[in-house]
Design an enzyme around this catalytic site. Structure first.
Site, mmCIF file in Angstrom:
data_model
loop_
_atom_site.group_PDB
_atom_site.id
_atom_site.type_symbol
_atom_site.label_atom_id
_atom_site.label_comp_id
_atom_site.label_asym_id
_atom_site.label_seq_id
_atom_site.Cartn_x
_atom_site.Cartn_y
_atom_site.Cartn_z
ATOM 1 C CE LYS A 192 -3.410 -2.537 2.712
ATOM 2 N NZ LYS A 192 -4.187 -2.598 3.956
ATOM 3 C CG ASP A 227 -7.503 -5.050 7.215
ATOM 4 O OD1 ASP A 227 -6.959 -6.161 7.131
ATOM 5 O OD2 ASP A 227 -7.687 -4.310 6.231
#
Length: 318
Positions: A192, A227
């Site tokens: 990311k 997550d």
């Protein structure tokens, strides 16, 4: 004169009609080209049921291989050390830090058990300066810890704890991590857009705890989750039948509840619950049956880790 005027008017009408016809023809040709492009893209992205079954079978094979050994598959099938999930009976004050990409969020929530549920919830989002994404781990975690300390201080006397009591923090870290316990884990690699190479192989909880200490904040990380695991826990909190969580965002991933005895690479004592949450890291899944377009390939070529996380490109684009 009248005849001439009539002829002129007729000529104007005919000319206008001809222009309108030509415009419609040009528009029709443009729409035909657009339709052809869309049809071609649809054909290349097509994934009929038979093809999806092939992808599913290939993923099943990779999942089993990943559960069998650490290096058996592109799917990491990471053991999370989470062997039980919320029941809804939880009570008290809880803090959380969610670092999932170029932004992070800090949160506090008061839970009142099944009768009261979530009594109060407060959170704040913070953007990470782009230069901190590729500098040093100290600078990144000091920035995060400073925002965390400011948030804790904003609670005032309503959230005051007895002297000597540590605030416990749940840390959601949405990057590939090899967990070594419920509250520790080493970074496998950044994704990311992050590129702090010195962090690879280091315990990210230790880094955060040290940064928290430097802020003079009496708090420690008690739980480290991905997550997807956090999403699974949130789902289980409100619905006891929840067994799978899927993330579709900057990246894509899934976590699910596996029977502990079905994890050959797990060598510890079997948990009392008999279950273990697995973080699949399925963004790195590859299959010859998964359709890839030139857009996937271009995005992959420009990424920080070419050739990896390809499934994430394909699923998110399509």
């Amino acid at each position: 004169m009248r005849k001439a005027a009539a002829l002129a008017a007729a000529a104007v009408v005919a000319t206008a009609a001809a222009i309108a016809v030509r415009q419609r023809l040009r528009e029709a040709k443009r729409w035909a080209r657009v339709a052809a492009v869309l049809s071609d893209l649809q054909e290349r992205c097509a994934a009929p049921a038979a093809q999806l079954l092939q992808v599913s079978d290939a993923m099943d094979v990779e999942m089993r291989a990943g559960l069998a050994s650490e290096d058996g598959s592109k799917l990491k099938m990471l053991v999370t050390y989470v062997d039980s999930l919320p029941s809804g009976d939880e009570k008290g004050l809880f803090y959380a830090l969610d670092l999932g990409g170029t932004n992070f969020r800090v949160l506090r929530v008061q839970l009142g058990g099944k009768e009261q549920g979530v009594i109060k919830q407060e959170s704040v989002g913070v953007s990470i300066p782009q230069d901190l994404m590729s500098r040093s781990s100290h600078e990144l975690f000091d920035f995060i810890a400073a925002a965390l300390a400011e948030f804790v201080a904003s609670g005032g006397v309503d959230y005051h704890l007895p002297e000597g009591t540590h605030r416990e923090l749940g840390f959601t870290f949405s990057f590939p991590v090899k967990q070594t316990s419920i509250s520790s884990g080493t970074l496998i690699k950044w994704t990311k857009g992050f590129a702090i190479e010195e962090m690879a192989g280091k315990d990210i909880v230790a880094e955060l705890n040290e940064a928290i200490k430097r802020q003079g904040l009496v708090m420690k990380v008690s739980t480290l989750v991905n997550d997807t695991v956090g999403t699974l826990a949130a789902g289980r909190y409100v619905d006891n039948d929840t067994v799978v969580a899927v993330i579709l965002g900057t990246g894509t991933n899934a976590a699910y509840i596996e029977h502990a005895h079905a994890i050959p690479k797990w060598h510890g004592p079997l948990p009392m619950s008999g279950d273990m949450v697995i973080n699949m890291e399925w963004g790195n899944f590859k299959s010859a049956h998964l359709p890839l377009t030139e857009f996937d390939q271009a995005l992959d070529a420009e990424s920080l880790n070419p050739g990896e996380q390809v499934c994430g490109f394909a699923l998110n684009i399509q």
